[in-house]
Design a protein around this motif. Structure first.
Motif, PDB file in Angstrom:
ATOM      1  N   PRO A  47      14.642   1.159 -75.451  1.00 37.49           N
ATOM      2  CA  PRO A  47      14.115   2.444 -75.910  1.00 37.49           C
ATOM      3  C   PRO A  47      12.717   2.698 -75.332  1.00 37.49           C
ATOM      4  N   ILE A  48      12.406   3.961 -75.169  1.00 39.25           N
ATOM      5  CA  ILE A  48      11.091   4.355 -74.661  1.00 39.25           C
ATOM      6  C   ILE A  48      10.055   4.073 -75.740  1.00 39.25           C
ATOM      7  N   THR A  49       8.979   3.407 -75.364  1.00 39.47           N
ATOM      8  CA  THR A  49       7.949   3.032 -76.339  1.00 39.47           C
ATOM      9  C   THR A  49       6.670   3.845 -76.191  1.00 39.47           C
ATOM     10  N   HIS A  50       6.595   4.683 -75.165  1.00 44.05           N
ATOM     11  CA  HIS A  50       5.397   5.491 -74.943  1.00 44.05           C
ATOM     12  C   HIS A  50       5.806   6.958 -74.800  1.00 44.05           C
ATOM     13  N   PRO A  51       5.993   7.648 -75.920  1.00 39.93           N
ATOM     14  CA  PRO A  51       6.482   9.034 -75.852  1.00 39.93           C
ATOM     15  C   PRO A  51       5.553   9.962 -75.074  1.00 39.93           C
ATOM     16  N   GLN A  52       4.277   9.650 -75.024  1.00 36.67           N
ATOM     17  CA  GLN A  52       3.357  10.522 -74.296  1.00 36.67           C
ATOM     18  C   GLN A  52       3.691  10.562 -72.806  1.00 36.67           C
ATOM     19  N   PHE A  53       4.166   9.452 -72.240  1.00 33.43           N
ATOM     20  CA  PHE A  53       4.557   9.440 -70.830  1.00 33.43           C
ATOM     21  C   PHE A  53       5.853  10.225 -70.627  1.00 33.43           C
ATOM     22  N   TYR A  54       6.796  10.042 -71.534  1.00 36.45           N
ATOM     23  CA  TYR A  54       8.077  10.742 -71.437  1.00 36.45           C
ATOM     24  C   TYR A  54       7.859  12.254 -71.510  1.00 36.45           C
TER      25      TYR A  54
END
Length: 124
Positions: A36-43
């Protein structure tokens, strides 16, 4: 000019239709391609920047002769993704299926370059 307009309007429409749903697919992306993506700000930052570029393509399509220099940057923007995928694939860090996601962008690079050359003598 018709060719360049069609290329950039088509690229913009394709991109908006493809990118906008990503705002609502954050959790699905991690489930389909773990972890799972752990850095939503990058996504979300990535999705936002890509969406803005679709409007740049639309702008180029409104007046290709005027925005001709932006066509080079548009091709380079697509090339950044295609080049990244190519390097990752050659390093065996992504699968052929993952690398193939860059094929539409590779096609758009060729179309952007063709539009650039076709507008070289266009009226201002």
């Amino acid at each position: 000019m018709k060719f360049a307009k069609a290329v950039f309007w088509g690229a913009s429409a394709f991109g908006v239709l493809l990118v906008t749903p990503l705002y609502f697919m954050f959790d699905l992306a991690g489930r389909l391609d773990p972890p799972p993506i752990t850095h939503p700000q990058f996504y979300y930052g990535f999705v936002g920047v890509v969406l803005v570029w679709q409007f740049v393509y639309f702008t180029i399509g409104t007046d290709p002769a005027r925005y001709r220099p932006m066509m080079v940057l548009a091709a380079l923007a697509k090339g950044g993704y295609v080049g990244t995928l190519l390097v990752l694939y050659l390093q065996q860090r992504i699968s052929p299926v993952q690398a193939a996601t860059g094929l539409p962008d590779a096609l758009l690079i060729a179309l952007f370059v063709a539009a650039f050359w076709k507008t070289r003598r266009g009226p201002r």
